[in-house]
Write an enzyme that holds these catalytic residues in place. Structure first.
Site, PDB file in Angstrom:
ATOM      1  CD  GLU A 237      -1.644  -2.433   1.434  1.00 53.63           C
ATOM      2  OE1 GLU A 237      -2.408  -3.374   1.126  1.00 53.63           O
ATOM      3  OE2 GLU A 237      -0.535  -2.603   1.993  1.00 53.63           O
TER       4      GLU A 237
ATOM      5  CD  GLN B 110      -6.875  -7.087  -2.088  1.00 55.11           C
ATOM      6  OE1 GLN B 110      -6.631  -7.674  -1.037  1.00 55.11           O
ATOM      7  NE2 GLN B 110      -6.739  -7.665  -3.272  1.00 55.11           N
ATOM      8  CG  PHE B 111     -10.088  -5.143   3.391  1.00 53.19           C
ATOM      9  CD1 PHE B 111     -11.407  -5.466   3.655  1.00 53.19           C
ATOM     10  CD2 PHE B 111      -9.274  -6.098   2.802  1.00 53.19           C
ATOM     11  CE1 PHE B 111     -11.910  -6.724   3.336  1.00 53.19           C
ATOM     12  CE2 PHE B 111      -9.762  -7.354   2.477  1.00 53.19           C
ATOM     13  CZ  PHE B 111     -11.081  -7.669   2.739  1.00 53.19           C
TER      14      PHE B 111
ATOM     15  CG  HIS C  61      -9.309  -7.633   6.844  1.00 49.90           C
ATOM     16  ND1 HIS C  61      -8.702  -8.373   7.841  1.00 49.90           N
ATOM     17  CD2 HIS C  61      -8.459  -7.645   5.784  1.00 49.90           C
ATOM     18  CE1 HIS C  61      -7.536  -8.826   7.398  1.00 49.90           C
ATOM     19  NE2 HIS C  61      -7.363  -8.398   6.155  1.00 49.90           N
TER      20      HIS C  61
END
Length: 331
Positions: A65, A87-88, A134
């Site tokens: 990230e 993604q999260f 998450h």
């Protein structure tokens, strides 16, 4: 295409449409993130875009990230328009320096000479057993840092219109997409120029007994709770800010002036959440209109459990929201 043409599509499909339309409109727009190409994103929102636009504009990345957001910042200041998917939403903290110190500040520290048109797409909130790392709602982190615009669409139509506005904005936009809403369907305009302005709240339901300000997943739950109260003779007004930076306090305050009561409902933990900021502003600017204290509902202060049933016990549910509405109206 006529602006009157509508399609009944999912939240994820609306996001996909927005991305495709903006990439067709402007060749500077491109995307990157983990598995957004061959897999269509972790929740399918980018499915099919690799086939249309190719690997130069739909770029799969490593699980890094820090690199993804840092590269987007660099690409943006050189004249392109990156749209990044993490993604999260929880993972924005891994790229904290790039988000909070680079995206948020570079235009300012360079005297306005640079534009930083990065849209950071963040799947947020509970999904059903994906665990404490998450499932968080971290929008208050971003609201706290000047230089970022913060968006929380609650419907397919808003997801499309607000995302298109985000991509066209010359400033960095943090775009929180609720994971639970990806499969929710609604009517969405097929006009490629559908844009929803930032800083313009939507009044989802009119009422005179109580003002409820709700974000993300909580909008539908508050509307359902308001229907329960309507059956008891109380009409609750439900306001969806849509963006919290900029925040449309005028619409909220106008409503509170009429109802005399206010409640803020969000999925993030109650302590130091967005609700605390909105409640404080209501008290500062509409104190003499209030007939009762401003209430806040949010998640309990605990990491989100892995178990899907326990997960739901941590965040506001429709029956509990209705009970809180009923109690506040009675004060």
């Amino acid at each position: 295409m006529s602006e009157n043409v509508m399609a009944h599509i999912s939240y994820a499909h609306a996001i996909n449409q927005a991305l495709a339309e903006e990439m067709r409109r402007d060749s500077r727009v491109w995307m990157m993130g983990q598995d957004i190409g061959r897999m269509g994103g972790v929740l399918g929102a980018t499915r099919g875009l690799l086939d249309e636009f190719g690997p130069q504009r739909v770029r799969d990345t490593a699980i890094n990230e820090t690199f993804i957001v840092g590269a987007a910042a660099g690409a943006a200041i050189t004249g392109t328009i990156p749209v990044v998917e993490l993604q999260f939403a929880d993972f924005l903290l891994i790229a904290g320096d790039e988000v909070f110190n680079k995206l948020a500040k570079w235009r300012y520290v360079h005297g306005g000479k640079l534009n930083v048109p990065v849209t950071l797409r963040l799947p947020t909130g509970v999904l059903g057993g994906v665990g404490a790392e998450h499932s968080q709602s971290l929008e208050a982190f971003c609201m706290h840092v000047p230089g970022l615009k913060v968006v929380l669409p609650s419907s397919p139509s808003d997801a499309k219109g607000l995302l298109k506005t985000a991509i066209r904005d010359p400033n960095p936009v943090v775009f929180f997409e609720h994971k639970w809403l990806y499969r929710v369907k609604g009517d969405v305009s097929q006009d490629p120029e559908l844009l929803i302005p930032f800083g313009q709240a939507a009044v989802r339901r009119r009422g005179d007994a109580l003002t409820v300000v709700a974000t993300g997943l909580m909008v539908d739950r508050c509307l359902a709770a308001a229907e329960i109260l309507a059956g008891e003779g109380f009409e609750v007004e439900v306001i969806d800010p849509r963006t919290i930076v900029p925040l449309d306090m005028e619409t909220i305050l106008d409503s509170v002036q009429q109802t005399g009561r206010a409640m803020i409902v969000h999925e993030a933990v109650r302590t130091a959440g967005v609700g605390a900021e909105i409640a404080s502003r209501i008290q500062e600017e509409a104190f003499f209109a209030l007939d009762a204290p401003v209430w806040r509902l949010g998640a309990i202060d605990t990491p989100i459990p892995q178990d899907p049933e326990l997960e739901q016990l941590c965040i506001p549910q429709t029956p509990g929201i209705a009970a809180a509405m009923r109690e506040l109206i009675s004060l």
